[in-house]
Design a protein around this motif. Structure first.
Motif, PDB file in Angstrom:
ATOM      1  N   ASP A  75     -26.261  21.391  41.239  1.00 27.36           N
ATOM      2  CA  ASP A  75     -25.623  21.363  42.551  1.00 27.36           C
ATOM      3  C   ASP A  75     -25.974  20.018  43.194  1.00 27.36           C
ATOM      4  O   ASP A  75     -26.849  19.283  42.698  1.00 27.36           O
ATOM      5  N   LEU A  76     -25.346  19.695  44.307  1.00 28.14           N
ATOM      6  CA  LEU A  76     -25.607  18.417  44.962  1.00 28.14           C
ATOM      7  C   LEU A  76     -26.376  18.573  46.267  1.00 28.14           C
ATOM      8  O   LEU A  76     -27.549  18.248  46.351  1.00 28.14           O
ATOM      9  N   ASN A  77     -25.739  19.064  47.323  1.00 36.53           N
ATOM     10  CA  ASN A  77     -26.422  19.176  48.614  1.00 36.53           C
ATOM     11  C   ASN A  77     -27.627  20.102  48.507  1.00 36.53           C
ATOM     12  O   ASN A  77     -27.521  21.236  48.058  1.00 36.53           O
ATOM     13  N   GLY A  78     -28.781  19.588  48.913  1.00 41.24           N
ATOM     14  CA  GLY A  78     -30.005  20.381  48.857  1.00 41.24           C
ATOM     15  C   GLY A  78     -30.615  20.467  47.483  1.00 41.24           C
ATOM     16  O   GLY A  78     -31.670  21.082  47.303  1.00 41.24           O
ATOM     17  N   THR A  79     -29.981  19.823  46.506  1.00 40.35           N
ATOM     18  CA  THR A  79     -30.475  19.902  45.121  1.00 40.35           C
ATOM     19  C   THR A  79     -30.655  18.496  44.553  1.00 40.35           C
ATOM     20  O   THR A  79     -31.753  17.959  44.556  1.00 40.35           O
ATOM     21  N   LEU A  80     -29.597  17.887  44.064  1.00 40.69           N
ATOM     22  CA  LEU A  80     -29.709  16.520  43.540  1.00 40.69           C
ATOM     23  C   LEU A  80     -29.772  15.499  44.666  1.00 40.69           C
ATOM     24  O   LEU A  80     -30.522  14.517  44.592  1.00 40.69           O
ATOM     25  N   LEU A  81     -28.982  15.722  45.718  1.00 42.85           N
ATOM     26  CA  LEU A  81     -28.908  14.746  46.806  1.00 42.85           C
ATOM     27  C   LEU A  81     -30.039  14.911  47.808  1.00 42.85           C
ATOM     28  O   LEU A  81     -30.502  16.024  48.067  1.00 42.85           O
ATOM     29  N   HIS A  82     -30.444  13.798  48.377  1.00 45.54           N
ATOM     30  CA  HIS A  82     -31.364  13.825  49.509  1.00 45.54           C
ATOM     31  C   HIS A  82     -30.604  14.361  50.719  1.00 45.54           C
ATOM     32  O   HIS A  82     -29.373  14.462  50.702  1.00 45.54           O
ATOM     33  N   ASN A  83     -31.318  14.667  51.766  1.00 42.85           N
ATOM     34  CA  ASN A  83     -30.679  15.261  52.949  1.00 42.85           C
ATOM     35  C   ASN A  83     -29.716  14.311  53.658  1.00 42.85           C
ATOM     36  O   ASN A  83     -28.861  14.759  54.424  1.00 42.85           O
ATOM     37  N   ASP A  84     -29.835  13.011  53.397  1.00 43.57           N
ATOM     38  CA  ASP A  84     -28.913  12.050  53.999  1.00 43.57           C
ATOM     39  C   ASP A  84     -27.758  11.713  53.061  1.00 43.57           C
ATOM     40  O   ASP A  84     -27.056  10.723  53.257  1.00 43.57           O
ATOM     41  N   GLN A  85     -27.563  12.534  52.026  1.00 45.13           N
ATOM     42  CA  GLN A  85     -26.454  12.383  51.074  1.00 45.13           C
ATOM     43  C   GLN A  85     -26.622  11.192  50.127  1.00 45.13           C
ATOM     44  O   GLN A  85     -25.664  10.756  49.491  1.00 45.13           O
ATOM     45  N   THR A  86     -27.823  10.662  50.006  1.00 42.55           N
ATOM     46  CA  THR A  86     -28.088   9.598  49.041  1.00 42.55           C
ATOM     47  C   THR A  86     -28.806  10.191  47.830  1.00 42.55           C
ATOM     48  O   THR A  86     -29.193  11.359  47.835  1.00 42.55           O
ATOM     49  N   PHE A  87     -28.980   9.370  46.795  1.00 42.41           N
ATOM     50  CA  PHE A  87     -29.758   9.798  45.633  1.00 42.41           C
ATOM     51  C   PHE A  87     -30.369   8.565  44.976  1.00 42.41           C
ATOM     52  O   PHE A  87     -29.962   7.429  45.246  1.00 42.41           O
ATOM     53  N   ASN A  88     -31.327   8.781  44.126  1.00 41.20           N
ATOM     54  CA  ASN A  88     -32.041   7.703  43.451  1.00 41.20           C
ATOM     55  C   ASN A  88     -31.162   7.181  42.314  1.00 41.20           C
ATOM     56  O   ASN A  88     -31.177   7.716  41.212  1.00 41.20           O
ATOM     57  N   GLN A  89     -30.400   6.129  42.580  1.00 44.63           N
ATOM     58  CA  GLN A  89     -29.421   5.656  41.611  1.00 44.63           C
ATOM     59  C   GLN A  89     -30.062   5.126  40.336  1.00 44.63           C
ATOM     60  O   GLN A  89     -29.557   5.367  39.226  1.00 44.63           O
ATOM     61  N   SER A  90     -31.148   4.395  40.452  1.00 45.48           N
ATOM     62  CA  SER A  90     -31.787   3.845  39.255  1.00 45.48           C
ATOM     63  C   SER A  90     -32.331   4.958  38.362  1.00 45.48           C
ATOM     64  O   SER A  90     -32.161   4.922  37.134  1.00 45.48           O
ATOM     65  N   LEU A  91     -32.967   5.962  38.956  1.00 43.47           N
ATOM     66  CA  LEU A  91     -33.481   7.086  38.167  1.00 43.47           C
ATOM     67  C   LEU A  91     -32.339   7.911  37.603  1.00 43.47           C
ATOM     68  O   LEU A  91     -32.421   8.433  36.482  1.00 43.47           O
ATOM     69  N   PHE A  92     -31.252   8.029  38.363  1.00 50.69           N
ATOM     70  CA  PHE A  92     -30.086   8.761  37.882  1.00 50.69           C
ATOM     71  C   PHE A  92     -29.499   8.089  36.640  1.00 50.69           C
ATOM     72  O   PHE A  92     -29.209   8.745  35.643  1.00 50.69           O
ATOM     73  N   ARG A  93     -29.317   6.755  36.699  1.00 55.37           N
ATOM     74  CA  ARG A  93     -28.778   6.020  35.550  1.00 55.37           C
ATOM     75  C   ARG A  93     -29.678   6.178  34.328  1.00 55.37           C
ATOM     76  O   ARG A  93     -29.203   6.414  33.203  1.00 55.37           O
ATOM     77  N   GLU A  94     -30.969   6.035  34.549  1.00 57.33           N
ATOM     78  CA  GLU A  94     -31.933   6.163  33.459  1.00 57.33           C
ATOM     79  C   GLU A  94     -31.872   7.548  32.825  1.00 57.33           C
ATOM     80  O   GLU A  94     -31.869   7.693  31.590  1.00 57.33           O
ATOM     81  N   THR A  95     -31.793   8.566  33.668  1.00 59.02           N
ATOM     82  CA  THR A  95     -31.737   9.946  33.190  1.00 59.02           C
ATOM     83  C   THR A  95     -30.441  10.219  32.446  1.00 59.02           C
ATOM     84  O   THR A  95     -30.434  10.823  31.372  1.00 59.02           O
ATOM     85  N   LEU A  96     -29.333   9.751  33.003  1.00 55.63           N
ATOM     86  CA  LEU A  96     -28.029   9.988  32.388  1.00 55.63           C
ATOM     87  C   LEU A  96     -27.939   9.298  31.026  1.00 55.63           C
ATOM     88  O   LEU A  96     -27.385   9.855  30.062  1.00 55.63           O
ATOM     89  N   GLN A  97     -28.484   8.108  30.928  1.00 57.04           N
ATOM     90  CA  GLN A  97     -28.480   7.390  29.656  1.00 57.04           C
ATOM     91  C   GLN A  97     -29.323   8.136  28.619  1.00 57.04           C
ATOM     92  O   GLN A  97     -28.914   8.272  27.457  1.00 57.04           O
TER      93      GLN A  97
END
Length: 271
Positions: free
Chosen positions: A9-31
């Motif tokens: 899920d996104l809100n309250g799960t992957l996303l921070h409360n301000d609707q942002t997310f850790n892009q560098s960690l996301f890319r690393e994880t997705l790769q």
């Protein structure tokens, strides 16, 4: 059995409360997931246009997006499933259902392929709040004049009254449409075959993945069916206790501190 699909899920799960997310960690994880042949599914009640903007810089071949509470599924930027409401169901809602006593004072948004639409005269505070989540929001005098493929109908209510409204709507619709608690005081009405769990099941069938090969991350009461379906289900530590009880595990880190991504990173070490 090895994990082949991770649904979050996104809100309250992957996303921070301000609707942002850790892009560098996301890319690393997705790769890292891609190297292991694991697909990541992002699911949300938000419009695809909103999600596309949010994740534009991190798109990848092993990333799927489920938008509008399962009414749209996109792979590599292309729509592969369209669960829009039928013209007949939409017309009946705006001309008949909308005027039932338990909906007369409700704030309604039609969420479409091209934009979102609400009735002229809605309180400005609600318009301001809606514009954070609904792209291209239009105010119209009559919802029956909207010409767009409508993915879902969002109905605003007090957070404590959402469960009752869902129950009332599902009794009223009697299987013709389906109401889901989308969280934050919003109830979504979609086609009968649409939902976050059906969307994940649809993708699993497409990719020949079983429930034993699925990991899921969720934080809301509307996510319980998927938590119960997936073999490895994680409730966020910031989720209500009832949601945590429905999952097989609970994250040690909340959404504000990248709980989903850090949990996946730890799981990758043993995959």
């Amino acid at each position: 059995m090895a994990i082949k699909l991770i649904a979050t899920d996104l809100n309250g799960t992957l996303l921070h409360n301000d609707q942002t997310f850790n892009q560098s960690l996301f890319r690393e994880t997705l790769q890292a997931l891609g190297q292991r042949g694991i697909r990541l599914v992002l699911s949300s009640g938000n419009q695809f246009t909103h999600l596309e903007k949010l994740f534009h810089d991190v798109m990848a071949d092993n990333l799927a997006i489920v938008a509008e509470n399962g009414a749209s599924i996109y792979l590599q930027g292309k729509q592969v499933f369209d669960g829009s409401l039928s013209a007949e169901d939409l017309h009946h809602f705006v001309t008949v259902d909308r005027h039932q006593d338990f909906l007369k004072s409700a704030y309604v948004i039609l969420v479409g392929q091209q934009g979102s639409y609400t009735e002229t005269g809605a309180p400005q505070v609600l318009i301001d709040a809606a514009e954070k989540f609904y792209d291209n929001l239009h105010q119209v005098a009559d919802l029956s004049t909207v010409e767009d493929r409508i993915k879902k109908i969002s109905i605003s209510t007090a957070p404590g009254e959402a469960a009752k409204l869902v129950a009332d709507l599902n009794v009223y619709f009697d299987g013709k449409l389906q109401a889901h608690d989308s969280g934050y005081g919003v109830v979504d009405v979609v086609a009968a075959n649409v939902g976050k769990l059906p969307a994940v099941q649809w993708l699993a069938d497409r990719w020949h993945v079983t429930a034993d090969e699925i990991m899921a991350f969720r934080d809301g009461a509307n996510d319980v069916p998927l938590l119960q379906f997936a073999k490895q289900s994680w409730a966020m530590c910031n989720a209500p206790v009832s949601v945590q009880d429905a999952a097989t595990r609970v994250t040690s880190v909340d959404n504000e501190h990248d709980g989903v991504l850090t949990t996946i990173q730890s799981a990758l070490m043993v995959m």
